[in-house]
Design an enzyme around this catalytic site. Sequence first.
Site, short mmCIF file in Angstrom:
data_model
loop_
_atom_site.label_atom_id
_atom_site.label_comp_id
_atom_site.label_asym_id
_atom_site.label_seq_id
_atom_site.Cartn_x
_atom_site.Cartn_y
_atom_site.Cartn_z
N HIS A 114 -5.57 0.23 -8.76
CA HIS A 114 -4.63 1.35 -8.71
C HIS A 114 -3.19 0.88 -8.49
O HIS A 114 -2.26 1.63 -8.76
CB HIS A 114 -5.07 2.44 -7.71
CG HIS A 114 -4.79 2.18 -6.27
ND1 HIS A 114 -5.73 1.69 -5.38
CD2 HIS A 114 -3.68 2.38 -5.53
CE1 HIS A 114 -5.19 1.61 -4.17
NE2 HIS A 114 -3.95 2.02 -4.24
N ASP A 248 -11.95 -1.85 -6.92
CA ASP A 248 -10.53 -1.55 -7.10
C ASP A 248 -9.66 -2.82 -7.11
O ASP A 248 -8.93 -3.09 -6.16
CB ASP A 248 -10.08 -0.59 -5.98
CG ASP A 248 -8.75 0.08 -6.29
OD1 ASP A 248 -8.03 -0.39 -7.18
OD2 ASP A 248 -8.43 1.08 -5.61
N SER A 681 -2.41 -1.27 0.27
CA SER A 681 -3.31 -1.43 -0.86
C SER A 681 -3.05 -2.77 -1.51
O SER A 681 -1.91 -3.15 -1.75
CB SER A 681 -3.08 -0.32 -1.88
OG SER A 681 -3.82 0.80 -1.49
N1 ARG Z 1 -6.33 6.68 -1.66
C1 ARG Z 1 -5.82 5.43 -2.10
C2 ARG Z 1 -4.31 5.34 -1.85
O1 ARG Z 1 -3.73 6.17 -1.22
C3 ARG Z 1 -6.15 5.15 -3.52
C4 ARG Z 1 -5.48 6.03 -4.52
C5 ARG Z 1 -5.78 5.70 -5.97
N2 ARG Z 1 -7.03 6.24 -6.43
C6 ARG Z 1 -7.24 7.52 -6.86
N3 ARG Z 1 -8.44 7.88 -7.19
N4 ARG Z 1 -6.28 8.40 -6.98
O2 ARG Z 1 -3.51 4.80 -2.54
N1 ASP Z 2 -4.58 3.63 -0.86
C1 ASP Z 2 -3.44 3.29 -0.06
C2 ASP Z 2 -2.42 2.45 -0.83
O1 ASP Z 2 -2.30 2.59 -2.03
C3 ASP Z 2 -3.85 2.60 1.19
C4 ASP Z 2 -4.07 3.57 2.31
O2 ASP Z 2 -3.36 4.60 2.35
O3 ASP Z 2 -4.89 3.27 3.17
O4 ASP Z 2 -1.64 1.73 -0.28
#
Ligand code: ARG
Ligand code: ASP
Length: 764
Positions: A114, A248, A681
């Site tokens: 991502h 990921d 991330s």
């Molecule tokens: N929750 C994670 C973050 O805040 C991953 C986001 C990307 N993945 C998604 N399915 N939108 O970045």
């Molecule tokens: N998914 C988040 C990021 O892209 C990480 C988190 O918020 O824990 O940095």
Amino acid sequence: MNPVGYPINARSKIYLTITIANMLSMKLLVTRMQAFILALLVSIGSLQAKEGMWIPYLIGAVNADDMTAMGMEISAEDIYSINNSSLKDAIVHFGGGCTAELISKKGLLLTNHHCGYSQIQSHSSLKNDYLKNGFWAMNGKEELKNPGLTAAIVKYMREVTNQALMGVTATMPAAEREAKIQENIKSIVEAQKEPYEYEVKAFYYGNQYIFIAKEVFKDVRLVGAPPSSIGKYGADTDNWVWPRHTGDFSIFRVYADKENQPAEYSEENVPYTPLRHLMVNLGGTKPNDFTMVYGFPGTTNEYLPSNEIANIVNDYDPARIAVRDALLAILDKKMRENDETRIKYASKYARISNAWKKWQGEVLGLTATDAVGKKQKMEEQFEEAIAKNDVFTKEYSGLLKQMKSLYDERKPLTLERYMYLETMYYGNELVKHLLGYRGLVKLYEDGKDEELATEAAKFADRLDGFYKDYDVELDRQAMQALLPVYLKAASTEPLPEYLKGLKGKSPEQIEKYVNNLYAKALPVKDSEAWKQMLKENPKKAIKSLNKSDAMKLTMAGWDHFINVVNPKTRDYEDKLDVLQRKYLLALSEVFPTKMMYPDANSTLRVAYGKVHGYEPRDGVEYATHTYLDGVIEKYIPGDYEFDLPQKMLNLYNTKDYGRYADGDKMPVCFIASNHTTGGNSGSPALNGRGELIGLNFDRTWEGTMSDYNYDVSLCRNIMVDIRYVLFIVDKFAGAGYLVDEMDIVVPAIEEKKKEPVDMAPVGN
Ligand code: ARG
Ligand code: ASP
């Protein structure tokens, strides 16, 4: 046994006493600021939970004993050193928003899928759909360049509080203070001679300033990415959720010039030779193992007063969630009915749902752990301690109360601000699109016809990118749902006449107004005609646009936001900053043994914790690891979130896991109690020897509140197991040459089998 199941560190207690003694005797000599920092340093000795994002160069003084007691085998020097290479040299700020790490001596760089998403997308076409099918360069020549993408490595950090605050007085107005600090920072930066990029960042609301030098590489090429069915497996349904089964990750390579220095992209560039790259350990983890996460966390707010947390739980989050509920329902309905819409809106939907889901988890977690009640209790103790001590009374009496009432006073403004952003700026595509015409409108109004013609033609050529993923009917429906919400929220005086007019309309009139607005909005009514008009008669195009309701609504909302709401917000922020800064100082003095780490601010930090499950609710206990069996359990053929490539099914059926297996199973993800946030991330998860064991990419739903209130009973970070990453690279993609580049550590079998020492569940 202490409540978290971690051994209490005897040595750090001794350290604590010695340092307090030193500090007391020194206190006369050092400035107030320095004393503050010292107080922060000694205060974590009595820590039980491993909350915190720590400053790498202070690990030796602050955390090392504690980390060692928890299972760390390396020294603070190994984590951060100014004289020798250290783990720090392998940690990369990726594109300014994510973290990545160097994993070979040829500049190989690992981050999340991502995090590399927009690069992977930009190289994708219908013919070569890398998002769908994955991409693997089988040699250096096949790697893909990414203009604009940077990889920054911290060279050194050092405290510059005294220089930054030179000439600053306690009574200075906020704006004057800020200007003085900016001037000081400018002269600190201008005095530097090395070919680095520099920044000075405020910590603890400006009680401390740290200078950071970074080497910024500009030639970063895409090497490999799994298909989204692996890299984004579970997509929005599984996002923020444990148990998780997402691979990921994506792989890049940093290039440098022949002298190994940063350079713009060139065919002459060669793979960068890092000062340090991470060793990769295939031993895996078991419950209670020590882990640390080294990266660039973005923003946290751990020192807000209880009432502002209550505002988040009761007002800010629910209001924002409600707007996105409505928006996502509209998108979801059409995406399910229509395949074309689904493809067009997949990425927008993911973006909107990411924060939406996080806020829900945040409310849940803050409520479940009674974050407000706990803060209130602490605040009562704080006020009592202040009342009992004359010096504190003189300095701090009334401080907390004043801060709290200022937050409450700001509340309507904050809500209005959020509602503008949610309903107009992020929530409506037409409004956001029309804001892009401001430059052309200005040229038109200034009578710069020639320039207008050139710019309008260029603008028209770029419009296809917008039209490609735009559905006007969907956007109209969104406006129907969100405009009433915005009009209700827009209330800070002075309001533009246009908005006042709309606020006076009945729901039926608004419905008609919106339909009419879309029917007449030139850029989306007939895209080809509009492009032609922009090119052939730009003056007429912009004149008509300016007269349209769509543009009037866009500009009325924007002007009010920029000229009324934002300046008022800034006034509050300036005042709150002064109070928060003093509050942190007060906290450190009133509770000298309480832990205080600086809020995340996109600077390099170390978080550490242990591999631990948790109890999300009564009667439910989560395990620490997931396996490929779980990926297969979730498999739904043809589904856009849970489909799998046939090759993966084959590998599962034949159990062809090679040396990446754990017994006869293929590990996928695991969780630990490292305190992380957005920006972490792509951060490496390291074992006690500083070797790479996983890749951080998310947090658990019940624990997303860690941005305001870390609670070890619920807060977990989610990592993909490095063995799953290498299995995909080697066995799935057939790019084993990349694994050959890495330095792999395979622990002896006996060590792997060793029983965990202490399996006490956390938070019980
Ligand atoms: N929750 C994670 C973050 O805040 C991953 C986001 C990307 N993945 C998604 N399915 N939108 O970045
Ligand atoms: N998914 C988040 C990021 O892209 C990480 C988190 O918020 O824990 O940095």
